[in-house]
Design a protein around this motif. Structure first.
Motif, PDB file in Angstrom:
ATOM      1  N   LYS A 115       0.145  -0.619 -14.366  1.00  0.00           N
ATOM      2  CA  LYS A 115      -1.097   0.860 -15.540  1.00  0.00           C
ATOM      3  C   LYS A 115      -2.146   1.359 -13.824  1.00  0.00           C
ATOM      4  CE  LYS A 115      -2.515   0.320 -19.641  1.00  0.00           C
ATOM      5  NZ  LYS A 115      -3.318  -0.324 -20.656  1.00  0.00           N
ATOM      6  N   GLY A 116      -2.314   2.154 -13.905  1.00  0.00           N
ATOM      7  CA  GLY A 116      -3.170   2.997 -12.481  1.00  0.00           C
ATOM      8  C   GLY A 116      -2.466   3.182 -11.312  1.00  0.00           C
ATOM      9  N   ARG A 117      -1.244   2.587 -10.668  1.00  0.00           N
ATOM     10  CA  ARG A 117      -0.976   2.816  -9.416  1.00  0.00           C
ATOM     11  C   ARG A 117       0.632   3.110  -9.967  1.00  0.00           C
ATOM     12  NH1 ARG A 117       1.597  -2.476  -7.634  1.00  0.00           N
ATOM     13  NH2 ARG A 117       1.060  -3.428  -9.607  1.00  0.00           N
ATOM     14  N   PHE A 118       1.775   2.926 -10.927  1.00  0.00           N
ATOM     15  CA  PHE A 118       2.974   3.211 -11.858  1.00  0.00           C
ATOM     16  C   PHE A 118       2.895   4.511 -12.827  1.00  0.00           C
ATOM     17  CE2 PHE A 118       5.471  -0.613 -10.759  1.00  0.00           C
ATOM     18  CZ  PHE A 118       4.933  -0.578  -9.166  1.00  0.00           C
ATOM     19  N   GLY A 159       0.512  -0.879  -0.093  1.00  0.00           N
ATOM     20  CA  GLY A 159       0.215  -0.337   0.169  1.00  0.00           C
ATOM     21  C   GLY A 159       0.687   1.786  -0.544  1.00  0.00           C
ATOM     22  N   GLY A 160       1.996   1.124  -0.053  1.00  0.00           N
ATOM     23  CA  GLY A 160       3.339   2.585   0.397  1.00  0.00           C
ATOM     24  C   GLY A 160       3.138   2.671  -1.081  1.00  0.00           C
ATOM     25  N   SER A 161       4.558   3.510  -1.103  1.00  0.00           N
ATOM     26  CA  SER A 161       4.606   4.244  -2.699  1.00  0.00           C
ATOM     27  C   SER A 161       6.385   4.314  -2.147  1.00  0.00           C
ATOM     28  CB  SER A 161       4.251   5.493  -2.167  1.00  0.00           C
ATOM     29  OG  SER A 161       3.051   6.398  -2.391  1.00  0.00           O
ATOM     30  N   VAL A 190       8.483  -5.176  -1.402  1.00  0.00           N
ATOM     31  CA  VAL A 190       7.263  -5.308  -1.292  1.00  0.00           C
ATOM     32  C   VAL A 190       6.629  -5.464   0.580  1.00  0.00           C
ATOM     33  CG1 VAL A 190       5.020  -3.867  -1.125  1.00  0.00           C
ATOM     34  CG2 VAL A 190       7.011  -3.445  -2.704  1.00  0.00           C
ATOM     35  N   SER A 191       6.721  -6.056   1.564  1.00  0.00           N
ATOM     36  CA  SER A 191       6.139  -6.750   2.888  1.00  0.00           C
ATOM     37  C   SER A 191       4.418  -6.547   2.761  1.00  0.00           C
ATOM     38  CB  SER A 191       6.888  -6.255   3.851  1.00  0.00           C
ATOM     39  OG  SER A 191       6.498  -5.493   4.391  1.00  0.00           O
ATOM     40  N   SER A 192       4.130  -7.562   2.971  1.00  0.00           N
ATOM     41  CA  SER A 192       3.047  -7.873   3.477  1.00  0.00           C
ATOM     42  C   SER A 192       2.068  -7.450   5.203  1.00  0.00           C
ATOM     43  CB  SER A 192       2.226  -8.938   3.015  1.00  0.00           C
ATOM     44  OG  SER A 192       2.854  -9.882   4.035  1.00  0.00           O
ATOM     45  N   LEU A 211      10.498   6.703 -11.793  1.00  0.00           N
ATOM     46  CA  LEU A 211       8.853   5.739 -11.544  1.00  0.00           C
ATOM     47  C   LEU A 211       8.553   5.908 -10.722  1.00  0.00           C
ATOM     48  CD1 LEU A 211       7.660   3.905 -13.655  1.00  0.00           C
ATOM     49  CD2 LEU A 211       8.651   2.077 -11.966  1.00  0.00           C
ATOM     50  N   GLN A 212       7.725   6.458 -10.219  1.00  0.00           N
ATOM     51  CA  GLN A 212       6.531   6.262  -9.402  1.00  0.00           C
ATOM     52  C   GLN A 212       5.951   5.220  -9.115  1.00  0.00           C
ATOM     53  OE1 GLN A 212       6.188   9.298  -6.658  1.00  0.00           O
ATOM     54  NE2 GLN A 212       5.000   7.893  -5.617  1.00  0.00           N
ATOM     55  N   MET A 213       5.596   4.964  -7.594  1.00  0.00           N
ATOM     56  CA  MET A 213       5.316   3.707  -7.373  1.00  0.00           C
ATOM     57  C   MET A 213       3.915   3.650  -7.118  1.00  0.00           C
ATOM     58  SD  MET A 213       8.385   0.439  -8.120  1.00  0.00           S
ATOM     59  CE  MET A 213       9.542   1.546  -6.796  1.00  0.00           C
ATOM     60  N   ASN A 214       3.369   3.519  -6.740  1.00  0.00           N
ATOM     61  CA  ASN A 214       2.397   3.897  -5.852  1.00  0.00           C
ATOM     62  C   ASN A 214       1.175   2.068  -5.102  1.00  0.00           C
ATOM     63  OD1 ASN A 214       2.574   6.496  -5.510  1.00  0.00           O
ATOM     64  ND2 ASN A 214       1.111   7.356  -7.422  1.00  0.00           N
ATOM     65  N   SER A 215       0.366   2.585  -4.327  1.00  0.00           N
ATOM     66  CA  SER A 215      -0.259   0.811  -4.151  1.00  0.00           C
ATOM     67  C   SER A 215       0.629  -0.111  -4.731  1.00  0.00           C
ATOM     68  CB  SER A 215      -1.452   1.151  -4.871  1.00  0.00           C
ATOM     69  OG  SER A 215      -2.067   2.154  -4.427  1.00  0.00           O
ATOM     70  N   LEU A 216       1.715  -0.291  -3.372  1.00  0.00           N
ATOM     71  CA  LEU A 216       2.203  -1.229  -3.845  1.00  0.00           C
ATOM     72  C   LEU A 216       1.848  -2.601  -3.678  1.00  0.00           C
ATOM     73  CD1 LEU A 216       5.804   0.578  -3.876  1.00  0.00           C
ATOM     74  CD2 LEU A 216       5.004  -0.569  -5.731  1.00  0.00           C
ATOM     75  N   LYS A 217       2.350  -3.840  -4.098  1.00  0.00           N
ATOM     76  CA  LYS A 217       1.814  -5.391  -3.906  1.00  0.00           C
ATOM     77  C   LYS A 217       3.188  -5.676  -3.483  1.00  0.00           C
ATOM     78  CE  LYS A 217      -2.061  -4.730  -6.794  1.00  0.00           C
ATOM     79  NZ  LYS A 217      -2.416  -5.394  -8.404  1.00  0.00           N
TER      80      LYS A 217
END
Length: 124
Positions: free
Chosen positions: A64-67, A14-16, A122-124, A80-86
């Protein structure tokens, strides 16, 4: 001729994070720029590309839609801006550049210059 990537690290789901890639030794504005990523034991996969003017972008369906890819030709840098990371985004990320105008190419073999890679976890 060099690309140098920065900005990887560890983040919770969920982080960026924002990755940067600085170019030197070539005329940056003549090159399409892209980001790829590589999972352990897998081939590099396309993430995103930006055309030379930063006006047109190309994204994989998985991001798409997150990065968001962007570039600053005055600073010879691509981001590269990465949002809503999984957790499934965990990989080594590489910046790349190819001479010319075709920013639709998603094949790593089409890219001429590569950065050294930066780990994103990215940790859960």
């Amino acid at each position: 001729v060099q690309l140098q990537a920065f900005g990887g690290g560890a983040v919770q789901a969920g982080g960026s994070l924002r990755l940067s890639c600085a170019a030197s030794g070539f005329t940056f504005s003549n090159y399409v720029t892209a980001w790829f990523r590589q999972f352990p034991g897998k081939e590099r996969e396309f993430v995103a590309a930006a055309n030379r003017s930063n006006f047109r972008k190309n994204y994989s369906e998985s991001v798409k839609g997150r990065f968001t890819i962007s570039r600053d030709n005055a600073q010879n840098t691509v981001y590269l801006q990465m949002n809503s990371l999984k957790p499934e985004d965990t990989a080594v990320y590489y910046c790349a550049a190819k001479y010319g105008t075709n920013f639709y190419s998603r094949a790593s073999r089409d890219y001429d210059i590569w950065g050294q890679g930066t780990q994103v976890t990215v940790s859960s």
